[in-house]
Design an enzyme around this catalytic site. Structure first.
Site, PDB file in Angstrom:
ATOM      1  N   TYR A  56       0.845  -1.192   0.000  1.00  0.00           N
ATOM      2  CA  TYR A  56       0.000   0.000   0.000  1.00  0.00           C
ATOM      3  C   TYR A  56       0.875   1.233   0.000  1.00  0.00           C
ATOM      4  O   TYR A  56       1.825   1.317   0.797  1.00  0.00           O
ATOM      5  CB  TYR A  56      -0.920   0.028   1.231  1.00  0.00           C
ATOM      6  CG  TYR A  56      -2.359  -0.103   0.832  1.00  0.00           C
ATOM      7  CD1 TYR A  56      -2.943   0.867   0.019  1.00  0.00           C
ATOM      8  CD2 TYR A  56      -3.134  -1.188   1.221  1.00  0.00           C
ATOM      9  CE1 TYR A  56      -4.261   0.756  -0.398  1.00  0.00           C
ATOM     10  CE2 TYR A  56      -4.444  -1.312   0.813  1.00  0.00           C
ATOM     11  CZ  TYR A  56      -5.011  -0.340   0.000  1.00  0.00           C
ATOM     12  OH  TYR A  56      -6.298  -0.463  -0.410  1.00  0.00           O
ATOM     13  N   GLU A  58      -0.486   4.793  -0.624  1.00  0.00           N
ATOM     14  CA  GLU A  58      -1.260   6.018  -0.893  1.00  0.00           C
ATOM     15  C   GLU A  58      -0.392   7.238  -0.630  1.00  0.00           C
ATOM     16  O   GLU A  58       0.330   7.302   0.371  1.00  0.00           O
ATOM     17  CB  GLU A  58      -2.518   6.051  -0.019  1.00  0.00           C
ATOM     18  CG  GLU A  58      -3.582   5.114  -0.561  1.00  0.00           C
ATOM     19  CD  GLU A  58      -4.826   5.061   0.308  1.00  0.00           C
ATOM     20  OE1 GLU A  58      -4.811   5.616   1.409  1.00  0.00           O
ATOM     21  OE2 GLU A  58      -5.802   4.428  -0.119  1.00  0.00           O
ATOM     22  N   ASP A 209      -4.830  14.337 -25.506  1.00  0.00           N
ATOM     23  CA  ASP A 209      -5.033  12.938 -25.120  1.00  0.00           C
ATOM     24  C   ASP A 209      -4.311  12.078 -26.159  1.00  0.00           C
ATOM     25  O   ASP A 209      -4.823  11.846 -27.246  1.00  0.00           O
ATOM     26  CB  ASP A 209      -6.537  12.634 -25.085  1.00  0.00           C
ATOM     27  CG  ASP A 209      -6.820  11.183 -24.723  1.00  0.00           C
ATOM     28  OD1 ASP A 209      -5.886  10.361 -24.766  1.00  0.00           O
ATOM     29  OD2 ASP A 209      -7.987  10.868 -24.418  1.00  0.00           O
ATOM     30  N   THR A 235      -2.410   6.392 -22.251  1.00  0.00           N
ATOM     31  CA  THR A 235      -2.331   5.054 -21.673  1.00  0.00           C
ATOM     32  C   THR A 235      -0.955   4.488 -22.003  1.00  0.00           C
ATOM     33  O   THR A 235      -0.327   4.900 -22.979  1.00  0.00           O
ATOM     34  CB  THR A 235      -3.416   4.127 -22.237  1.00  0.00           C
ATOM     35  OG1 THR A 235      -3.473   4.312 -23.651  1.00  0.00           O
ATOM     36  CG2 THR A 235      -4.759   4.412 -21.633  1.00  0.00           C
ATOM     37  N   LYS A 238      -0.762   0.873 -25.171  1.00  0.00           N
ATOM     38  CA  LYS A 238      -1.090   0.810 -26.615  1.00  0.00           C
ATOM     39  C   LYS A 238       0.218   0.844 -27.404  1.00  0.00           C
ATOM     40  O   LYS A 238       1.023  -0.077 -27.258  1.00  0.00           O
ATOM     41  CB  LYS A 238      -2.049   1.948 -26.962  1.00  0.00           C
ATOM     42  CG  LYS A 238      -3.403   1.833 -26.226  1.00  0.00           C
ATOM     43  CD  LYS A 238      -4.394   2.874 -26.703  1.00  0.00           C
ATOM     44  CE  LYS A 238      -5.764   2.692 -26.077  1.00  0.00           C
ATOM     45  NZ  LYS A 238      -5.949   3.444 -24.827  1.00  0.00           N
ATOM     46  N   ARG A 244      -0.808  -2.313 -18.725  1.00  0.00           N
ATOM     47  CA  ARG A 244      -2.110  -1.628 -18.792  1.00  0.00           C
ATOM     48  C   ARG A 244      -2.160  -0.519 -17.746  1.00  0.00           C
ATOM     49  O   ARG A 244      -1.985  -0.788 -16.547  1.00  0.00           O
ATOM     50  CB  ARG A 244      -3.210  -2.666 -18.534  1.00  0.00           C
ATOM     51  CG  ARG A 244      -4.630  -2.186 -18.655  1.00  0.00           C
ATOM     52  CD  ARG A 244      -5.531  -3.365 -18.908  1.00  0.00           C
ATOM     53  NE  ARG A 244      -5.158  -3.977 -20.175  1.00  0.00           N
ATOM     54  CZ  ARG A 244      -5.535  -3.537 -21.377  1.00  0.00           C
ATOM     55  NH1 ARG A 244      -6.350  -2.520 -21.472  1.00  0.00           N
ATOM     56  NH2 ARG A 244      -5.131  -4.139 -22.467  1.00  0.00           N
TER      57      ARG A 244
END
Ligand code: DSN
Length: 430
Positions: A56, A58, A209, A235, A238, A244
């Protein structure tokens, strides 16, 4: 069936192990032509499957809400450093779980609810998060949509290119706070310069984008929007060929707001195993060989597009400058829908996705178009000659879609071709 590493990795769960092996086999024995997909390297797969998934974290490096993050901080810092260097950006946020999260975080960072955003309409090639009525984005912000120029039969001016007069007119009329450049189903090069000019004319911020073309930009095959845009989202899986996920680049003045919008604004704990894999892919994309790869993606796409046109498909916008072609199926066969074509090609071992074309009379679920891309099979080593063969296989499969024996024969030919171009050849264990 090829040997999958999962047989060795997962010894205590036959059901999952079997499914992973089946998917491994599907990916390596059928053609992967979905424009938003790729084959990540074994190193990217290994980092994604690492113990970093247990942690974790955060917060951000140096400012975490949990202990034990010294090494995690180094991982995330490394990813950020590699990414800013790759694109020449001031600041990077590598935590977005996906491109949609990245886009929404930017809207949250830069805008107030109800502000106006000018972006590309879904059926013209834009993304759901560019204000589609079914996306949460349209509930919080007011979208105005630009599109492409009308289709023309003049081969020298085929139309269906971004209509910059339309972008400028709408910007003047609606005075958006943010203009979004970038698309999901658009085969032409997107020049960031005219978007910047229009944004400056109306005092808007500019977001690019670059989800689809991030790899082409990193490889130098497409222009870098970073010098023009206030924020760039993308992203990583691609054309960039990473795991991913999503990422955001921005000018220093927006860094704090962007970071706050990603966490705690949109997300909880970051996926540090994926961030490690992103770091691996950013290093891969910085190698000279990656430019050779992205140039080959575009060469393959042009050869593929020309061969598909030769088979009777109409290419939306008259051609392609990037990794994809958007096909209008109606010229090939007026009765053939995108849905039926996608399903017939699936049976022949050719994986594609149906897609709306500009002003499509059919619904987004049925469509009159099909989108194909060359990034994945270029990773597997295919060149122009193989894509000419693939175009012929696609046309044969669609012409004989009612003939099971013919489809089975094409599927066998596809498997033979894929056998010669396996992206994971020789990779059988970690
Ligand atoms: N699903 C992506 C694509 O296929 O283009 C966009 O989010």
């Amino acid at each position: 069936m090829s040997t999958s590493p999962f047989d060795a990795w997962i010894t205590n769960d036959d059901e999952v192990s079997s499914l992973l092996s089946q998917e491994w086999n599907r990916q390596t024995s059928t053609l992967q032509l979905i424009a938003s997909e790729n084959f990540a390297s074994p190193a990217v797969l290994a980092a994604t499957g690492s113990v970093l998934t247990n942690k974790y974290a955060e917060g951000y490096p140096g400012r975490r809400y949990y202990g034990g993050n010294q090494i995690i901080d180094e991982v995330e810092d490394l990813a950020r450093r590699r990414l800013t260097a790759l694109f020449g950006a001031d600041h990077a946020n590598v935590q977005p779980h996906c491109g949609a999260n990245a886009n929404v975080a930017v809207y949250q960072a830069l805008l107030d609810a109800g502000d106006t955003i000018l972006a590309m309409r879904l059926d013209q090639g834009g993304h759901l998060t560019h204000g589609s009525p079914v996306s949460v984005t349209s509930k919080y912000w007011h979208f105005v949509s630009y599109g492409v120029t009308p289709r023309s039969d003049d081969p020298d001016a085929p139309g269906e290119h971004i209509d910059f007069d339309n972008v400028r007119d709408l910007a003047m009329q609606h005075r958006p706070k943010l203009i979004v450049a970038g698309a999901t189903a658009y085969a032409r090069l997107i020049d960031p310069a005219p978007f910047r000019e229009i944004a400056d004319e109306v005092g808007a911020l500019l977001m690019f984008d670059s989800a689809h073309v991030a790899g082409l930009i990193a490889g130098g095959s497409h222009p870098n929007p970073v010098p023009y845009a206030d924020v760039v989202t993308f992203t990583t899986h691609k054309t960039l060929r990473g795991p991913r996920g999503g990422a955001i680049l921005c000018r220093e003045e927006y860094a704090k707001k962007v970071d706050m919008a990603v966490f705690p604004g949109q997300q909880g704990g970051p996926l540090e195993h994926v961030i490690a894999a992103k770091a691996v892919s950013f290093r891969e994309a910085a190698q000279p060989s990656f430019s050779v790869y992205t140039d080959q993606i575009v060469k393959n796409s042009k050869a593929f597009g020309a061969a598909l046109a030769g088979e009777g498909f109409r290419l939306v916008s008259g051609g392609t400058d990037n990794h994809m072609a958007v096909l209008d199926l109606r010229d090939f066969d007026a009765e053939l829908t995108g849905k039926e074509a996608q399903e017939a090609l699936d049976r022949a071992g050719i994986t594609t996705n149906r897609n709306q074309i500009p002003d499509d009379p059919r619904s987004p679920f049925i469509t009159s178009g099909l989108r194909v891309g060359t990034a994945a099979e270029t990773t597997a080593g295919m060149k122009e000659a193989q894509f000419v063969t693939v175009a012929a296989l696609m046309a044969r499969a669609l012409r004989s879609r009612g003939d099971d024996a013919a489809i089975a024969k094409i599927r066998a030919e596809v498997a033979e071709l894929c056998g010669a171009f396996n992206p994971y050849a020789g990779f059988t264990k970690l």
